[in-house]
Design a protein around this motif. Structure first.
Motif, short mmCIF file in Angstrom:
data_model
loop_
_atom_site.label_atom_id
_atom_site.label_comp_id
_atom_site.label_asym_id
_atom_site.label_seq_id
_atom_site.Cartn_x
_atom_site.Cartn_y
_atom_site.Cartn_z
N PHE A 107 15.70 43.29 -20.84
CA PHE A 107 14.50 44.06 -21.15
C PHE A 107 13.30 43.50 -20.39
O PHE A 107 12.47 44.24 -19.85
N GLY A 108 13.19 42.16 -20.34
CA GLY A 108 12.10 41.53 -19.59
C GLY A 108 12.14 41.90 -18.12
O GLY A 108 11.10 42.19 -17.51
N ALA A 109 13.36 41.90 -17.53
CA ALA A 109 13.49 42.27 -16.11
C ALA A 109 13.11 43.72 -15.88
O ALA A 109 12.45 44.06 -14.89
N ALA A 110 13.50 44.61 -16.80
CA ALA A 110 13.15 46.03 -16.68
C ALA A 110 11.63 46.21 -16.79
O ALA A 110 11.04 47.04 -16.08
N LEU A 111 11.01 45.42 -17.67
CA LEU A 111 9.56 45.48 -17.82
C LEU A 111 8.86 45.04 -16.53
O LEU A 111 7.85 45.62 -16.12
N ILE A 112 9.41 44.02 -15.88
CA ILE A 112 8.86 43.55 -14.60
C ILE A 112 8.95 44.66 -13.56
O ILE A 112 7.98 44.95 -12.84
N PHE A 113 10.11 45.30 -13.48
CA PHE A 113 10.34 46.38 -12.52
C PHE A 113 9.30 47.49 -12.70
O PHE A 113 8.62 47.89 -11.75
N VAL A 114 9.17 47.98 -13.92
CA VAL A 114 8.24 49.07 -14.21
C VAL A 114 6.80 48.64 -13.96
O VAL A 114 5.99 49.39 -13.39
N SER A 115 6.47 47.42 -14.37
CA SER A 115 5.09 46.94 -14.25
C SER A 115 4.68 46.83 -12.79
O SER A 115 3.55 47.22 -12.42
N TYR A 116 5.56 46.29 -11.95
CA TYR A 116 5.21 46.19 -10.52
C TYR A 116 5.02 47.58 -9.92
O TYR A 116 4.10 47.79 -9.11
N TRP A 117 5.86 48.52 -10.28
CA TRP A 117 5.70 49.88 -9.77
C TRP A 117 4.36 50.47 -10.21
O TRP A 117 3.66 51.13 -9.43
N LEU A 118 3.97 50.20 -11.45
CA LEU A 118 2.73 50.74 -11.99
C LEU A 118 1.48 50.10 -11.37
O LEU A 118 0.39 50.65 -11.50
N THR A 119 1.65 48.94 -10.71
CA THR A 119 0.49 48.34 -10.04
C THR A 119 -0.01 49.20 -8.89
O THR A 119 -1.11 48.97 -8.37
N ASN A 120 0.78 50.20 -8.47
CA ASN A 120 0.29 51.16 -7.49
C ASN A 120 -0.89 51.95 -8.05
O ASN A 120 -1.67 52.53 -7.28
N TYR A 121 -1.01 51.99 -9.36
CA TYR A 121 -2.07 52.77 -10.01
C TYR A 121 -3.15 51.90 -10.64
O TYR A 121 -4.30 52.31 -10.74
#
Length: 225
Positions: free
Chosen positions: A45-59
């Motif tokens: 879950f932590g790794a998935a959160l990292i994945f999503v969070s980095y993608w969201l840094t585009n915004y």
């Protein structure tokens, strides 16, 4: 080949004097219903959160803080699952070894590819980092099978130190940004350049360590004429 269940763990990480007692303290206080598999799921879950969070840094760059939280959650689950099994003496050597490292490979892919989808590093360079990290992981697993030594750290660095550096990098990105440099005619950000250097180091360590291990094993297991 040595049995998986008989392998020796070699974990001389720089943060070991802090991490090991902390993990023992946490393992002693885990509720009875919490099992190692639950902690493995928490780490993913932590790794998935990292994945999503980095993608969201585009915004919004504030998602860097959420990515750092993901690294802490991933560290908690990934480091504590094996500790809890050993603390309670409920190890499942073959199943645990298989699940732990298959899940680790999946988590590593999520983390590095997520970073590559952020605006802070080129996707190609993040992919090189992933390849280098997975190569080192393969080296660790093969060495465990042929020598019975599970070497978690190299030159004092292991997964815990890598997570700590990632959190530090996120903090620096948030406060100072990611300036662009012109190197040898190429436009690279600071983190592009750092990523290339780290990838190169991983490749060199893999090659040198593989060659050294091959020579040692050649003496132990000589060719029959």
């Amino acid at each position: 080949m040595p049995e998986i269940k008989k392998h020796v763990r070699i974990n001389d990480i720089l943060l070991g004097p802090l991490e090991r007692p902390a993990l023992q303290w946490l393992a002693a206080r885990m509720p009875d219903w919490m099992l190692p598999d639950h902690l493995t799921i928490i780490g993913t879950f932590g790794a998935a959160l990292i994945f999503v969070s980095y993608w969201l840094t585009n915004y919004d760059k504030n998602f860097l803080w959420l990515a750092s939280l993901g690294f802490i959650i991933n560290l908690f689950g990934d480091s504590l699952d094996g500790t809890l099994a050993r603390y309670r003496n409920i190890q499942r050597p073959k199943y645990g070894f298989f699940i732990d490292h298959v899940v680790d490979a999946f988590n590593e892919a999520l983390i590095f590819l997520g970073f590559g989808l952020s605006p802070y590093i080129r996707f190609e360079i993040a992919s090189l980092l992933l390849i280098g990290y997975l190569m080192m992981s393969v080296l660790v697993y093969v060495r465990t099978c042929v020598k019975g030594e599970f070497v978690i750290s190299y030159v004092g660095f292991g997964p815990t130190e890598m997570r700590a550096l990632a959190i530090l990098a996120n903090t620096l990105l948030f406060f100072f940004g990611n300036p662009t440099l012109i190197l040898f005619g190429f436009s690279l950000t600071i983190f592009d350049s750092v990523g290339l250097v780290i990838a190169l180091v991983l490749f060199i360590v893999f090659i040198v360590s593989s060659y050294s291990q091959a020579r040692e094993l050649s003496r132990i297991d000589p060719q029959v004429e």
